[in-house]
Design a protein around this motif. Structure first.
Motif, PDB file in Angstrom:
ATOM      1  N   VAL A  43      -4.126  -3.360  19.272  1.00 60.52           N
ATOM      2  CA  VAL A  43      -3.825  -2.043  18.699  1.00 60.52           C
ATOM      3  C   VAL A  43      -2.460  -1.568  19.199  1.00 60.52           C
ATOM      4  O   VAL A  43      -1.699  -0.942  18.460  1.00 60.52           O
ATOM      5  CB  VAL A  43      -4.937  -1.031  19.033  1.00 60.52           C
ATOM      6  CG1 VAL A  43      -4.512   0.381  18.634  1.00 60.52           C
ATOM      7  CG2 VAL A  43      -6.236  -1.403  18.313  1.00 60.52           C
ATOM      8  N   ALA A  44      -2.135  -1.873  20.466  1.00 62.19           N
ATOM      9  CA  ALA A  44      -0.816  -1.522  21.001  1.00 62.19           C
ATOM     10  C   ALA A  44       0.285  -2.254  20.229  1.00 62.19           C
ATOM     11  O   ALA A  44       1.355  -1.688  19.959  1.00 62.19           O
ATOM     12  CB  ALA A  44      -0.738  -1.865  22.481  1.00 62.19           C
ATOM     13  N   GLN A  45       0.017  -3.532  19.843  1.00 64.84           N
ATOM     14  CA  GLN A  45       0.987  -4.266  19.030  1.00 64.84           C
ATOM     15  C   GLN A  45       1.181  -3.587  17.673  1.00 64.84           C
ATOM     16  O   GLN A  45       2.307  -3.500  17.159  1.00 64.84           O
ATOM     17  CB  GLN A  45       0.513  -5.701  18.812  1.00 64.84           C
ATOM     18  CG  GLN A  45       0.580  -6.592  20.039  1.00 64.84           C
ATOM     19  CD  GLN A  45       0.128  -8.011  19.717  1.00 64.84           C
ATOM     20  OE1 GLN A  45       0.497  -8.588  18.703  1.00 64.84           O
ATOM     21  NE2 GLN A  45      -0.687  -8.561  20.595  1.00 64.84           N
ATOM     22  N   LEU A  46       0.079  -3.093  17.092  1.00 68.19           N
ATOM     23  CA  LEU A  46       0.168  -2.401  15.808  1.00 68.19           C
ATOM     24  C   LEU A  46       1.033  -1.148  15.935  1.00 68.19           C
ATOM     25  O   LEU A  46       1.898  -0.874  15.080  1.00 68.19           O
ATOM     26  CB  LEU A  46      -1.231  -2.031  15.314  1.00 68.19           C
ATOM     27  CG  LEU A  46      -1.311  -1.211  14.027  1.00 68.19           C
ATOM     28  CD1 LEU A  46      -0.710  -1.979  12.842  1.00 68.19           C
ATOM     29  CD2 LEU A  46      -2.759  -0.809  13.724  1.00 68.19           C
ATOM     30  N   GLU A  47       0.813  -0.376  17.004  1.00 69.47           N
ATOM     31  CA  GLU A  47       1.619   0.839  17.216  1.00 69.47           C
ATOM     32  C   GLU A  47       3.092   0.484  17.392  1.00 69.47           C
ATOM     33  O   GLU A  47       3.977   1.185  16.879  1.00 69.47           O
ATOM     34  CB  GLU A  47       1.098   1.593  18.426  1.00 69.47           C
ATOM     35  CG  GLU A  47      -0.265   2.242  18.190  1.00 69.47           C
ATOM     36  CD  GLU A  47      -0.764   2.999  19.407  1.00 69.47           C
ATOM     37  OE1 GLU A  47      -1.278   4.114  19.254  1.00 69.47           O
ATOM     38  OE2 GLU A  47      -0.630   2.451  20.538  1.00 69.47           O
ATOM     39  N   ALA A  48       3.358  -0.615  18.113  1.00 69.74           N
ATOM     40  CA  ALA A  48       4.747  -1.029  18.322  1.00 69.74           C
ATOM     41  C   ALA A  48       5.398  -1.427  16.999  1.00 69.74           C
ATOM     42  O   ALA A  48       6.573  -1.115  16.748  1.00 69.74           O
ATOM     43  CB  ALA A  48       4.789  -2.193  19.316  1.00 69.74           C
ATOM     44  N   GLU A  49       4.635  -2.137  16.147  1.00 71.53           N
ATOM     45  CA  GLU A  49       5.175  -2.550  14.852  1.00 71.53           C
ATOM     46  C   GLU A  49       5.477  -1.337  13.964  1.00 71.53           C
ATOM     47  O   GLU A  49       6.496  -1.306  13.261  1.00 71.53           O
ATOM     48  CB  GLU A  49       4.185  -3.474  14.139  1.00 71.53           C
ATOM     49  CG  GLU A  49       4.033  -4.854  14.787  1.00 71.53           C
ATOM     50  CD  GLU A  49       2.895  -5.652  14.163  1.00 71.53           C
ATOM     51  OE1 GLU A  49       2.256  -5.133  13.215  1.00 71.53           O
ATOM     52  OE2 GLU A  49       2.642  -6.778  14.624  1.00 71.53           O
ATOM     53  N   LEU A  50       4.566  -0.346  13.997  1.00 74.64           N
ATOM     54  CA  LEU A  50       4.751   0.843  13.159  1.00 74.64           C
ATOM     55  C   LEU A  50       5.725   1.844  13.768  1.00 74.64           C
ATOM     56  O   LEU A  50       6.273   2.705  13.070  1.00 74.64           O
ATOM     57  CB  LEU A  50       3.397   1.517  12.905  1.00 74.64           C
ATOM     58  CG  LEU A  50       2.371   0.689  12.111  1.00 74.64           C
ATOM     59  CD1 LEU A  50       1.046   1.427  12.051  1.00 74.64           C
ATOM     60  CD2 LEU A  50       2.893   0.405  10.707  1.00 74.64           C
ATOM     61  N   GLY A  51       5.907   1.759  15.098  1.00 74.47           N
ATOM     62  CA  GLY A  51       6.821   2.675  15.781  1.00 74.47           C
ATOM     63  C   GLY A  51       6.257   4.075  15.975  1.00 74.47           C
ATOM     64  O   GLY A  51       7.026   5.032  16.126  1.00 74.47           O
ATOM     65  N   VAL A  52       4.908   4.202  15.984  1.00 77.12           N
ATOM     66  CA  VAL A  52       4.265   5.513  16.179  1.00 77.12           C
ATOM     67  C   VAL A  52       3.015   5.344  17.044  1.00 77.12           C
ATOM     68  O   VAL A  52       2.458   4.260  17.148  1.00 77.12           O
ATOM     69  CB  VAL A  52       3.839   6.146  14.824  1.00 77.12           C
ATOM     70  CG1 VAL A  52       5.060   6.472  13.975  1.00 77.12           C
ATOM     71  CG2 VAL A  52       2.881   5.241  14.065  1.00 77.12           C
ATOM     72  N   ARG A  53       2.594   6.450  17.682  1.00 75.25           N
ATOM     73  CA  ARG A  53       1.296   6.469  18.357  1.00 75.25           C
ATOM     74  C   ARG A  53       0.236   6.811  17.314  1.00 75.25           C
ATOM     75  O   ARG A  53       0.419   7.724  16.509  1.00 75.25           O
ATOM     76  CB  ARG A  53       1.276   7.516  19.467  1.00 75.25           C
ATOM     77  CG  ARG A  53       2.166   7.179  20.658  1.00 75.25           C
ATOM     78  CD  ARG A  53       1.604   6.012  21.454  1.00 75.25           C
ATOM     79  NE  ARG A  53       0.344   6.326  22.093  1.00 75.25           N
ATOM     80  CZ  ARG A  53       0.227   6.857  23.320  1.00 75.25           C
ATOM     81  NH1 ARG A  53       1.319   7.170  24.003  1.00 75.25           N
ATOM     82  NH2 ARG A  53      -0.953   7.087  23.845  1.00 75.25           N
ATOM     83  N   LEU A  54      -0.858   6.086  17.348  1.00 74.71           N
ATOM     84  CA  LEU A  54      -1.934   6.306  16.382  1.00 74.71           C
ATOM     85  C   LEU A  54      -3.044   7.184  16.939  1.00 74.71           C
ATOM     86  O   LEU A  54      -3.761   7.831  16.174  1.00 74.71           O
ATOM     87  CB  LEU A  54      -2.512   4.963  15.924  1.00 74.71           C
ATOM     88  CG  LEU A  54      -1.522   4.056  15.161  1.00 74.71           C
ATOM     89  CD1 LEU A  54      -2.143   2.689  14.893  1.00 74.71           C
ATOM     90  CD2 LEU A  54      -1.106   4.723  13.836  1.00 74.71           C
ATOM     91  N   PHE A  55      -3.192   7.217  18.283  1.00 74.83           N
ATOM     92  CA  PHE A  55      -4.202   8.088  18.887  1.00 74.83           C
ATOM     93  C   PHE A  55      -3.888   8.297  20.364  1.00 74.83           C
ATOM     94  O   PHE A  55      -3.191   7.500  20.999  1.00 74.83           O
ATOM     95  CB  PHE A  55      -5.621   7.517  18.717  1.00 74.83           C
ATOM     96  CG  PHE A  55      -5.783   6.096  19.228  1.00 74.83           C
ATOM     97  CD1 PHE A  55      -6.062   5.828  20.561  1.00 74.83           C
ATOM     98  CD2 PHE A  55      -5.686   5.031  18.343  1.00 74.83           C
ATOM     99  CE1 PHE A  55      -6.221   4.538  21.009  1.00 74.83           C
ATOM    100  CE2 PHE A  55      -5.847   3.729  18.784  1.00 74.83           C
ATOM    101  CZ  PHE A  55      -6.113   3.468  20.126  1.00 74.83           C
ATOM    102  N   GLN A  56      -4.423   9.401  20.848  1.00 69.76           N
ATOM    103  CA  GLN A  56      -4.374   9.679  22.287  1.00 69.76           C
ATOM    104  C   GLN A  56      -5.592   9.025  22.932  1.00 69.76           C
ATOM    105  O   GLN A  56      -6.697   9.097  22.398  1.00 69.76           O
ATOM    106  CB  GLN A  56      -4.389  11.183  22.552  1.00 69.76           C
ATOM    107  CG  GLN A  56      -3.266  11.956  21.884  1.00 69.76           C
ATOM    108  CD  GLN A  56      -1.894  11.557  22.423  1.00 69.76           C
ATOM    109  OE1 GLN A  56      -1.769  11.166  23.582  1.00 69.76           O
ATOM    110  NE2 GLN A  56      -0.884  11.657  21.581  1.00 69.76           N
TER     111      GLN A  56
END
Length: 291
Positions: A43-56
């Motif tokens: 999930v951290a890789q997904l956030e890095a690819e999108l360039g945003v935080r998805l959840f706290q």
């Protein structure tokens, strides 16, 4: 440059995390086994690819971007179980089979009729085929299951279960007896009637002849043992057949077992895991073979 397409598995993991309300909860509710560190890392890789935080993380809360992504993914991933059930249900009602004509005519009708009593929505596709064609159909995934006359082993990756082992027999036309000098003398004086040279019966017969040093070319080649029987009954020559269940030799024709010749195996053949319908067919064929 265009935004790279996110990894589909990473999107699936995020969907489960968002749906469960956290990574720890997602581990407990995932439809397959996966450890918490693996989920966190992907999930951290997904956030890095999108360039945003998805959840706290603590307390768990979706960010606006995470909420937007979850709302987009939920209809697809949420409907997957129901769609899988629909597809599996449809597939389970349709059986694609291949078998020789004698099996299709003499043995499958009753077996399939019994299954249809329990499953009236049964859909069936049947192909009349010999051994080599059956292997091609299975390899190309055009059939789910087959019954084949086996000569030797099936190709790698195919599973088999022998249902019957049948001896080869010579069919003597009315008025012809086996010479005292034996098979070699018969081969020198009588015409041979057999199925095509690429059939299992013909190849097994050729192996037996070779082992005895006998040459006996076919005078008449036909595409079924029924035609072998018909031409022998009319006196055109000596035929090669097998005493298959349900097969009756013509009146006046004498069957002589070919000692020392390889037997013909009748077997179920399939790739991968045998499906529910094919398993029922195998059970019915086993019962008929024992009978």
């Amino acid at each position: 440059m265009p935004q790279p397409i996110p990894n589909l598995h990473h999107l699936e993991l995020f969907y489960h995390v968002a749906r469960a309300g956290g990574i720890t909860a997602a581990v407990r509710t995932m439809p397959y086994g996966i450890q918490q560190p693996a989920i966190s890392g992907q999930v951290a890789q997904l956030e890095a690819e999108l360039g945003v935080r998805l959840f706290q993380r603590r307390p768990f809360t979706l960010t606006p971007a995470g909420r937007e992504l979850y709302d987009f993914l939920a209809p697809f991933f949420g409907a997957l179980p129901q769609m899988a059930e629909r597809i599996a249900g449809k597939a389970s009602k349709h059986l694609r089979m291949a078998a020789p004509a004698t099996v299709i005519r003499d043995h499958l009708p009753q077996v399939l009729a019994d299954i249809r009593k329990e499953q009236p929505e049964l859909e069936l596709s049947l192909i009349d085929a010999g051994q080599n064609r059956i292997f091609e159909l299975l390899e190309q995934e055009e059939v789910d299951f087959a019954v084949a006359e086996l000569e030797g082993r099936a190709p790698s990756g195919m599973k088999t279960e022998v249902l019957l082992s049948l001896p080869l027999v010579l069919l003597l036309p009315p008025g012809l007896a086996m010479p005292k000098a034996g098979l070699k003398a018969l081969a020198e004086e009588a015409a041979l009637v057999r199925t095509a040279e690429d059939t299992a019966i013909a190849r097994l017969f050729a192996k037996g002849l070779n082992s005895k040093g006998i040459r006996w070319p076919a005078r008449i080649e036909v595409n079924s043992i029924d035609l072998v029987h018909a031409y022998v009954a009319e006196g055109f020559g000596v035929g090669v057949s097998v005493p298959a269940p349900g097969v009756k030799f013509p009146k006046g024709v004498k069957a002589v077992e070919l000692k020392g010749f390889p037997d013909l195996a009748i077997a179920g053949v399939w790739r991968g895991k045998l499906g529910p319908l094919a398993s029922e067919v195998m059970a019915g064929l086993r019962k008929r073979a024992k009978g």
